[in-house]
Design a protein around this motif. Structure first.
Motif, PDB file in Angstrom:
ATOM      1  N   PHE A 128       5.514  -4.001 -12.551  1.00 51.71           N
ATOM      2  CA  PHE A 128       4.371  -3.115 -12.783  1.00 51.71           C
ATOM      3  C   PHE A 128       4.086  -2.975 -14.273  1.00 51.71           C
ATOM      4  CE2 PHE A 128       4.425  -2.286  -8.437  1.00 51.71           C
ATOM      5  CZ  PHE A 128       3.490  -1.338  -8.067  1.00 51.71           C
ATOM      6  N   THR A 129       5.158  -2.801 -15.065  1.00 58.48           N
ATOM      7  CA  THR A 129       4.988  -2.631 -16.504  1.00 58.48           C
ATOM      8  C   THR A 129       4.448  -3.891 -17.160  1.00 58.48           C
ATOM      9  OG1 THR A 129       6.849  -1.073 -16.503  1.00 58.48           O
ATOM     10  CG2 THR A 129       6.157  -1.971 -18.629  1.00 58.48           C
ATOM     11  N   VAL A 130       5.038  -5.026 -16.829  1.00 56.87           N
ATOM     12  CA  VAL A 130       4.588  -6.304 -17.396  1.00 56.87           C
ATOM     13  C   VAL A 130       3.139  -6.581 -17.006  1.00 56.87           C
ATOM     14  CG1 VAL A 130       4.954  -8.801 -17.380  1.00 56.87           C
ATOM     15  CG2 VAL A 130       6.905  -7.265 -17.493  1.00 56.87           C
ATOM     16  N   ALA A 131       2.757  -6.197 -15.780  1.00 55.69           N
ATOM     17  CA  ALA A 131       1.372  -6.399 -15.337  1.00 55.69           C
ATOM     18  C   ALA A 131       0.400  -5.655 -16.243  1.00 55.69           C
ATOM     19  CB  ALA A 131       1.212  -5.936 -13.890  1.00 55.69           C
ATOM     20  N   GLY A 132       0.771  -4.437 -16.639  1.00 56.90           N
ATOM     21  CA  GLY A 132      -0.107  -3.659 -17.508  1.00 56.90           C
ATOM     22  C   GLY A 132      -0.355  -4.335 -18.839  1.00 56.90           C
ATOM     23  N   PHE A 133       0.711  -4.729 -19.504  1.00 58.13           N
ATOM     24  CA  PHE A 133       0.557  -5.347 -20.817  1.00 58.13           C
ATOM     25  C   PHE A 133      -0.065  -6.741 -20.715  1.00 58.13           C
ATOM     26  CE2 PHE A 133       4.012  -2.252 -21.605  1.00 58.13           C
ATOM     27  CZ  PHE A 133       3.360  -1.504 -22.567  1.00 58.13           C
ATOM     28  N   CYS A 134       0.257  -7.474 -19.650  1.00 54.79           N
ATOM     29  CA  CYS A 134      -0.337  -8.791 -19.456  1.00 54.79           C
ATOM     30  C   CYS A 134      -1.840  -8.675 -19.227  1.00 54.79           C
ATOM     31  CB  CYS A 134       0.339  -9.490 -18.284  1.00 54.79           C
ATOM     32  SG  CYS A 134      -0.284 -11.155 -17.928  1.00 54.79           S
TER      33      CYS A 134
ATOM     34  N   LEU B 108      -4.658   5.815 -11.274  1.00 58.39           N
ATOM     35  CA  LEU B 108      -4.522   6.314 -12.642  1.00 58.39           C
ATOM     36  C   LEU B 108      -5.337   5.492 -13.646  1.00 58.39           C
ATOM     37  CD1 LEU B 108      -3.284   8.415 -14.497  1.00 58.39           C
ATOM     38  CD2 LEU B 108      -1.238   6.972 -14.691  1.00 58.39           C
ATOM     39  N   PRO B 109      -5.310   4.136 -13.597  1.00 58.53           N
ATOM     40  CA  PRO B 109      -6.154   3.393 -14.547  1.00 58.53           C
ATOM     41  C   PRO B 109      -7.645   3.694 -14.378  1.00 58.53           C
ATOM     42  CG  PRO B 109      -4.508   1.943 -13.574  1.00 58.53           C
ATOM     43  CD  PRO B 109      -4.472   3.219 -12.796  1.00 58.53           C
ATOM     44  N   THR B 110      -8.107   3.812 -13.131  1.00 60.95           N
ATOM     45  CA  THR B 110      -9.524   4.085 -12.876  1.00 60.95           C
ATOM     46  C   THR B 110      -9.906   5.480 -13.360  1.00 60.95           C
ATOM     47  OG1 THR B 110      -9.514   2.603 -10.960  1.00 60.95           O
ATOM     48  CG2 THR B 110     -11.295   4.206 -11.086  1.00 60.95           C
ATOM     49  N   PHE B 111      -9.054   6.472 -13.092  1.00 60.96           N
ATOM     50  CA  PHE B 111      -9.336   7.833 -13.557  1.00 60.96           C
ATOM     51  C   PHE B 111      -9.403   7.879 -15.075  1.00 60.96           C
ATOM     52  CE2 PHE B 111      -7.290   9.959  -9.579  1.00 60.96           C
ATOM     53  CZ  PHE B 111      -8.454   9.696  -8.868  1.00 60.96           C
ATOM     54  N   LEU B 112      -8.442   7.257 -15.746  1.00 53.92           N
ATOM     55  CA  LEU B 112      -8.429   7.276 -17.210  1.00 53.92           C
ATOM     56  C   LEU B 112      -9.642   6.549 -17.773  1.00 53.92           C
ATOM     57  CD1 LEU B 112      -4.631   6.585 -17.880  1.00 53.92           C
ATOM     58  CD2 LEU B 112      -5.823   8.778 -17.971  1.00 53.92           C
ATOM     59  N   HIS B 113     -10.022   5.452 -17.127  1.00 50.88           N
ATOM     60  CA  HIS B 113     -11.219   4.715 -17.552  1.00 50.88           C
ATOM     61  C   HIS B 113     -12.459   5.591 -17.416  1.00 50.88           C
ATOM     62  CE1 HIS B 113     -13.564   1.021 -18.271  1.00 50.88           C
ATOM     63  NE2 HIS B 113     -14.380   1.459 -17.333  1.00 50.88           N
ATOM     64  N   SER B 114     -12.546   6.368 -16.319  1.00 48.14           N
ATOM     65  CA  SER B 114     -13.714   7.231 -16.096  1.00 48.14           C
ATOM     66  C   SER B 114     -13.772   8.385 -17.089  1.00 48.14           C
ATOM     67  CB  SER B 114     -13.697   7.787 -14.663  1.00 48.14           C
ATOM     68  OG  SER B 114     -12.671   8.755 -14.501  1.00 48.14           O
TER      69      SER B 114
ATOM     70  N   TRP C 219      -1.212   1.859 -21.730  1.00 50.83           N
ATOM     71  CA  TRP C 219       0.018   2.534 -22.134  1.00 50.83           C
ATOM     72  C   TRP C 219       0.406   3.648 -21.173  1.00 50.83           C
ATOM     73  CZ3 TRP C 219       4.050   1.708 -25.101  1.00 50.83           C
ATOM     74  CH2 TRP C 219       3.959   0.733 -26.097  1.00 50.83           C
ATOM     75  N   VAL C 220      -0.554   4.461 -20.768  1.00 56.03           N
ATOM     76  CA  VAL C 220      -0.226   5.583 -19.878  1.00 56.03           C
ATOM     77  C   VAL C 220       0.234   5.077 -18.515  1.00 56.03           C
ATOM     78  CG1 VAL C 220      -1.146   7.597 -18.673  1.00 56.03           C
ATOM     79  CG2 VAL C 220      -1.761   7.196 -21.048  1.00 56.03           C
ATOM     80  N   THR C 221      -0.465   4.077 -17.974  1.00 56.65           N
ATOM     81  CA  THR C 221      -0.078   3.548 -16.660  1.00 56.65           C
ATOM     82  C   THR C 221       1.255   2.829 -16.740  1.00 56.65           C
ATOM     83  OG1 THR C 221      -2.435   3.249 -16.185  1.00 56.65           O
ATOM     84  CG2 THR C 221      -0.871   2.197 -14.703  1.00 56.65           C
ATOM     85  N   ALA C 222       1.449   2.065 -17.807  1.00 55.13           N
ATOM     86  CA  ALA C 222       2.707   1.332 -17.960  1.00 55.13           C
ATOM     87  C   ALA C 222       3.881   2.281 -18.161  1.00 55.13           C
ATOM     88  CB  ALA C 222       2.608   0.364 -19.130  1.00 55.13           C
ATOM     89  N   ILE C 223       3.666   3.364 -18.893  1.00 51.94           N
ATOM     90  CA  ILE C 223       4.779   4.284 -19.163  1.00 51.94           C
ATOM     91  C   ILE C 223       5.222   4.976 -17.876  1.00 51.94           C
ATOM     92  CG2 ILE C 223       3.600   6.479 -19.644  1.00 51.94           C
ATOM     93  CD1 ILE C 223       6.365   4.877 -21.786  1.00 51.94           C
TER      94      ILE C 223
ATOM     95  N   VAL D 290       7.678   2.618 -16.530  1.00 54.25           N
ATOM     96  CA  VAL D 290       8.896   2.686 -17.342  1.00 54.25           C
ATOM     97  C   VAL D 290       9.741   3.876 -16.887  1.00 54.25           C
ATOM     98  CG1 VAL D 290       9.810   3.074 -19.660  1.00 54.25           C
ATOM     99  CG2 VAL D 290       7.881   1.522 -19.333  1.00 54.25           C
ATOM    100  N   GLY D 291       9.084   4.980 -16.566  1.00 52.95           N
ATOM    101  CA  GLY D 291       9.808   6.125 -16.012  1.00 52.95           C
ATOM    102  C   GLY D 291      10.513   5.772 -14.719  1.00 52.95           C
ATOM    103  N   GLY D 292       9.838   4.964 -13.876  1.00 51.42           N
ATOM    104  CA  GLY D 292      10.464   4.521 -12.631  1.00 51.42           C
ATOM    105  C   GLY D 292      11.682   3.656 -12.881  1.00 51.42           C
TER     106      GLY D 292
END
Length: 451
Positions: free
Chosen positions: A160-166, A278-284, A294-298, A301-303
């Motif tokens: 999940f984290t790598v997907a965000g940065f990729c 979460l990505p869609t909400f933050l984008h909106s 960063w927020v979605t990836a973090i 990272v917590g998981g």
């Protein structure tokens, strides 16, 4: 004179962990990483795709839910095939399938094609996870089983984290199809590693193959293992359960099975709601693309952080009290995100980290609980059916969030609603802990007779 029986799972439980077990663990962790990457990448793709194709808000919930329905089908469908053909073979086919269907998604031109391929991809993803969990738990000694299962789920969170940065690096430069090439080719390459290196389930070998095959597998794990003269090597599964899905509903297990299903539903609803929306909400809310990543990836990272410490804690103190506390804190974290939206970036990142630790960590923990709760021959179907039933909650929670979002609910209000189910999950896990001892047996007051 009846031959003396030596049970392979007793050998695994009482032997030193060998190199072949670590290789199997690493392969299952890589599979989970690939699964997590493929699942999460689309959460970053959808907002861009929606802009490119001018999609209405109302269709986004269906796009997100399609893969979750596929995951549910894969979870339900894998048990009979794994029992007949072997867990390893189904792991290989599932991995190849979700890689191929992801590659085909690159070429879609409309929403129906997209939903259909996401559904098929989800079937492959949903089949692969219980196979990986079943093999990991089967080849792990009981003293480290929760830790090993949680470790491979760290691979899932890492995906999940790598997907965000990729996606954050590739989509602005190459478009929304670029991450799909990585999502598709990775599992196909992994398939060619699984074929020679991943061992077959000991339970399947004992049931469908020869004594020679089972003995060969034992010596692969434990080169110094010697079968006593006149003894027969077999699987513990034959003395613990009948191996059928109906075994999940035996008098000793039925209450725990239903409680697990309820908690799976709640936690997967929370988990996929957070990761999908979460990505869609933050984008909106006009957060920058970098902040969205960063927020979605973090949160993932917590998981991962939770996964690293949950296993030892569950092995030491028992799963019920640890998971109950984690889910309770998850409800508090959902409320924290609702208050952090629009606040300082630091508070939002901190809240996302804590929420991810509880939802993603809780998912790892509940899978480990299922692996501990069920006997050897029921672990793969037990995890598969719990995950499959849980996908109803995952798909329903994701779709409900889409309905609320399309009805112009504010993201912070949706997060407040999401806090309550986490508290309910904490109560149910605590109730399960009250009913069951650490080895999964019910106290006499709660045990009912089979009809």
């Amino acid at each position: 004179m009846e031959s003396r029986k030596v049970y392979i799972h007793d050998v695994i439980d009482h032997s030193r962990i060998g190199r072949a077990q670590y290789v199997a663990l690493a392969l299952c962790a890589l599979l989970m990483l690939s699964d997590g990457f493929t699942t999460q990448a689309f959460s970053y793709i959808v907002p861009v795709l929606a802009n490119d194709w001018h999609l209405p808000k109302s269709i986004l919930g269906s796009i997100f839910s399609s893969v979750l329905i596929g995951l549910m089908i894969g979870n339900f469908g894998i048990s009979p095939f794994a029992k007949r053909f072997g867990t390893k073979k189904m792991t290989v086919w599932s991995t190849a399938a979700f890689g191929l269907f992801t590659l085909l998604t690159v070429f879609v031109t409309n929403v129906p094609q997209l939903i259909a391929l996401r559904l098929l991809t989800g079937i492959g993803l949903g089949s692969a996870v219980p196979c990986a969990v079943g093999l990991t738990s089967e080849f792990s000694p009981k003293r480290t089983r929760a830790t090993f299962v949680l470790l491979i789920y760290v691979g899932y969170s890492l995906g999940f984290t790598v997907a965000g940065f990729c996606c954050g690096a590739m989509i602005p430069r190459f478009g929304w199809t670029a991450p799909l090439w990585v999502c598709g080719l990775g599992p196909i390459v992994l398939t060619f590693l699984l074929i020679p290196l991943l061992p077959e389930s000991a339970s399947h070998l004992a049931r469908h193959r020869s004594q020679k095959d089972l003995l060969q597998m034992a010596r692969r794990f434990f080169p110094k293992f010697n079968l006593p003269d006149g003894a027969v090597l077999t699987s513990n599964a034959h003395k613990n359960s009948d191996g059928a899905v109906s075994g999940l509903f035996s008098a000793r297990l039925r209450v725990g099975t239903f409680l697990l299903w309820v908690v799976y539903n709640i936690n997967l609803a929370e988990f996929y709601f957070l990761q999908s929306w979460l990505p869609t909400f933050l984008h909106s809310l006009s957060y920058s693309p970098r902040m969205v990543v960063w927020v979605t990836a973090i949160s993932t990272v917590g998981g991962m952080a939770a996964g690293l410490i949950l296993g030892p804690l569950m092995d030491r103190f028992g799963p019920y009290i640890i998971l109950s506390a984690l889910f309770l804190f998850g409800g508090i974290s959902m409320l924290a995100i609702s208050m952090a939206l629009g606040a300082t970036h630091f508070l939002l990142v901190l809240a996302a980290f804590c929420c991810g630790a509880c939802t993603s960590g809780g998912q790892k923990g509940i899978v480990a609980l299922a692996a501990l709760f069920y006997p050897a021959d029921l672990r793969a179907p037990g995890v598969a059916w719990a995950s499959g039933i849980g996908r109803l909650g995952g798909a329903g929670g994701t779709y409900l969030a889409g309905v609320l979002y399309a009805s112009n609910w504010r993201p912070e209000d949706i997060f407040r609603v999401a806090a309550a189910p986490a508290v309910v999950a904490a109560i149910f896990v605590g109730f399960m802990g009250w009913l069951y001892s650490g080895d999964g047996s019910l106290p006499s007051s709660a045990l009912t007779q089979d009809s």
